[in-house]
Design an enzyme around this catalytic site. Structure first.
Site, PDB file in Angstrom:
ATOM      1  CE  LYS A 299      -4.452  -1.541   1.357  1.00 24.43           C
ATOM      2  NZ  LYS A 299      -5.641  -1.332   2.305  1.00 24.43           N
TER       3      LYS A 299
ATOM      4  CE  LYS B  55      -7.898 -10.125  -3.443  1.00 28.45           C
ATOM      5  NZ  LYS B  55      -8.568  -9.993  -2.267  1.00 28.45           N
TER       6      LYS B  55
ATOM      7  CE  LYS C 177     -12.421  -2.539  -2.650  1.00 29.84           C
ATOM      8  NZ  LYS C 177     -12.028  -3.757  -1.802  1.00 29.84           N
TER       9      LYS C 177
HETATM   10  P1  ATP Z   1     -10.167  -6.352  -3.256  1.00 30.54           P
HETATM   11  O1  ATP Z   1      -9.809  -5.230  -2.904  1.00 30.54           O
HETATM   12  O2  ATP Z   1      -9.077  -7.193  -3.938  1.00 30.54           O
HETATM   13  O3  ATP Z   1     -11.280  -6.267  -4.157  1.00 30.54           O
HETATM   14  P2  ATP Z   1     -11.549  -6.655  -1.350  1.00 30.54           P
HETATM   15  O4  ATP Z   1     -10.908  -5.460  -0.356  1.00 30.54           O
HETATM   16  O5  ATP Z   1     -13.031  -6.395  -1.609  1.00 30.54           O
HETATM   17  O6  ATP Z   1     -10.519  -7.301  -2.111  1.00 30.54           O
HETATM   18  P3  ATP Z   1     -11.014  -8.051   1.323  1.00 30.54           P
HETATM   19  O7  ATP Z   1     -11.517  -6.895   2.084  1.00 30.54           O
HETATM   20  O8  ATP Z   1      -9.494  -8.080   1.018  1.00 30.54           O
HETATM   21  O9  ATP Z   1     -11.723  -8.038  -0.274  1.00 30.54           O
HETATM   22  O10 ATP Z   1     -11.527  -9.134   1.623  1.00 30.54           O
HETATM   23  C1  ATP Z   1     -12.909  -9.306   2.287  1.00 30.54           C
HETATM   24  C2  ATP Z   1     -13.243 -10.743   2.302  1.00 30.54           C
HETATM   25  O11 ATP Z   1     -13.416 -11.308   1.147  1.00 30.54           O
HETATM   26  C3  ATP Z   1     -12.031 -11.672   2.788  1.00 30.54           C
HETATM   27  O12 ATP Z   1     -12.204 -12.538   3.669  1.00 30.54           O
HETATM   28  C4  ATP Z   1     -11.398 -11.978   1.876  1.00 30.54           C
HETATM   29  O13 ATP Z   1     -10.609 -13.567   1.733  1.00 30.54           O
HETATM   30  C5  ATP Z   1     -12.420 -12.294   0.632  1.00 30.54           C
HETATM   31  N1  ATP Z   1     -12.423 -12.137  -0.690  1.00 30.54           N
HETATM   32  C6  ATP Z   1     -11.898 -11.152  -1.428  1.00 30.54           C
HETATM   33  N2  ATP Z   1     -11.818 -11.207  -2.741  1.00 30.54           N
HETATM   34  C7  ATP Z   1     -12.073 -12.541  -2.820  1.00 30.54           C
HETATM   35  C8  ATP Z   1     -11.983 -13.492  -3.986  1.00 30.54           C
HETATM   36  N3  ATP Z   1     -11.764 -13.130  -5.177  1.00 30.54           N
HETATM   37  N4  ATP Z   1     -12.259 -14.931  -3.840  1.00 30.54           N
HETATM   38  C9  ATP Z   1     -12.485 -15.319  -2.512  1.00 30.54           C
HETATM   39  N5  ATP Z   1     -12.744 -14.427  -1.281  1.00 30.54           N
HETATM   40  C10 ATP Z   1     -12.482 -13.139  -1.410  1.00 30.54           C
END
Ligand code: ATP
Ligand code: LTN
Length: 334
Positions: A116, A198, A201
């Protein structure tokens, strides 16, 4: 008595973006499925979001939307304590104490801090650095047995365990040692445009949001990356056919079918039939969630009642731990 015997589960998601299919299948759905097994605490981690600049109106809106979506996904507020992190001051209060029991070197090793701070070079603030101690406070206040988190948060839970060891080593058994609870590999949803990373967003074209319109969801699935197999064969082979494997994983998760059943279902039909079928199944899974979330969001009085009673229940437990900590470190009782 039975209530007391239940193990405690706790987790949070930052309301820094809209919830997506990865959050649902990888996290929230598992929380819902395990509601009766555990005593559950789930929160909107709003304090954490401001380590990166947020638009205040958007943050407020997304926090309430996230709560409405938690409930619409099936997290019953009567059986889960759902709350907004900033409504329970004990998080910030214990966060400060734990800062004093966490080493500069430990925090410097956190990969999320390194990532970050590389991404937001103009705003490498103290909060970004000490974020893991706030997360440790979030966890330890509720003395949970399990903390379901994604792979990327495992390091923070490990740091929490180190803090427990250090603190308990000085003051006795104050905190319970928490275990990270990482969902099985199958729960990892990959991006539709880039199946090697993965679903996130930050790549919206490959990401299906819970509140998205059915036609937009279908468009994303029709454009999903598969592979150049001339047979267009729907077969589970994550190594050679990661795009197809991801779609099969999603289809299996929303329909409950096995990979063998899916292979048989699309035998000889190719990707042209498979991709829209996955889209349709996802749309039908998300439709009731979207409609219910929209309905709940309009009912401001209900939402308010849920987060107020959630904060009250959470504060009761959290303050008990905080009082114990304050006493142990030597603060005069107020
Ligand atoms: P990103 O910013 O990469 O979109 P996020 O910030 O929305 O991810 P996190 O806050 O990191 O997601 O995670 C919230 C929960 O959702 C965590 O328990 C994480 O393991 C789960 N999660 C997020 N993305 C995935 C995914 N692509 N597949 C499975 N679980 C996920
Ligand atoms: N850091 C987590 C969100 C989070 C969390 C927590 C998860 C904050 N506090 C406590 C589990 C337990 C994230 O960014 N996904």
């Amino acid at each position: 008595m039975e209530e007391q015997a239940k193990k405690v589960m706790l987790s949070g998601i930052q309301p820094s973006g809209d919830l997506h299919l990865g959050n649902y299948l990888g996290a929230i759905k598992n929380w819902v499925d395990r509601t009766d097994e555990f005593d559950n605490y789930y929160f909107m981690a709003d304090l954490h979001t401001i380590t990166v600049r947020q638009n205040p109106a958007d943050l407020r809106r997304r926090t309430l939307e996230q709560l409405a979506q938690y409930i619409a996904c099936g997290l019953d507020p009567e059986r889960n304590t759902l709350f907004i992190q900033s409504h329970v001051p004990a998080h910030a209060q214990l966060g400060w104490v734990l800062n004093c029991y966490t080493m500069f070197g430990e925090l410097s090793r956190m990969t999320q801090f390194k990532d970050k701070s590389a991404k937001h070079k103009d705003n490498i603030n103290g909060g970004l650095f000490t974020y893991p101690t706030l997360m440790a406070a979030d966890i330890l206040l509720y003395q949970p047995d399990f903390v379901p988190v994604g792979e990327d948060q495992k390091q923070h839970v490990e740091l929490t365990r180190n803090i427990v060891q250090r603190f308990n080593g000085i003051y006795g058994e104050v905190f319970k040692m928490p275990e990270p609870y990482i969902p099985k590999a199958g729960a990892r949803v990959m991006g539709l445009t880039a199946p090697e990373s993965k679903m996130s967003k930050s790549i919206p074209e490959g990401c299906v949001f819970l509140m998205e319109k059915p036609e937009d969801i279908q468009r994303k699935f029709k454009r999903a990356i598969t592979d150049s197999d001339t047979q267009n064969c729907v077969r589970y082979d994550p190594e050679h056919k990661p795009g197809v494997a991801n779609l099969m994983n999603i289809y299996a998760a929303v329909t409950g079918k096995s990979y063998a059943q899916i292979e048989a279902e699309f035998e000889g039909q190719g990707y042209g039939a498979f991709k829209p079928a996955v889209g349709e199944a996802v749309i039908e899974t998300l439709r009731p969630i979207r409609e219910e979330a929209q309905r709940i969001l309009k009912d401001k009085a209900y939402l308010e009642q849920v987060y107020r009673s959630g904060a009250e229940k959470a504060s009761y437990v959290a303050n008990k731990t905080l009082r114990k900590v304050y006493k142990k470190v030597g603060f005069v009782a107020p």
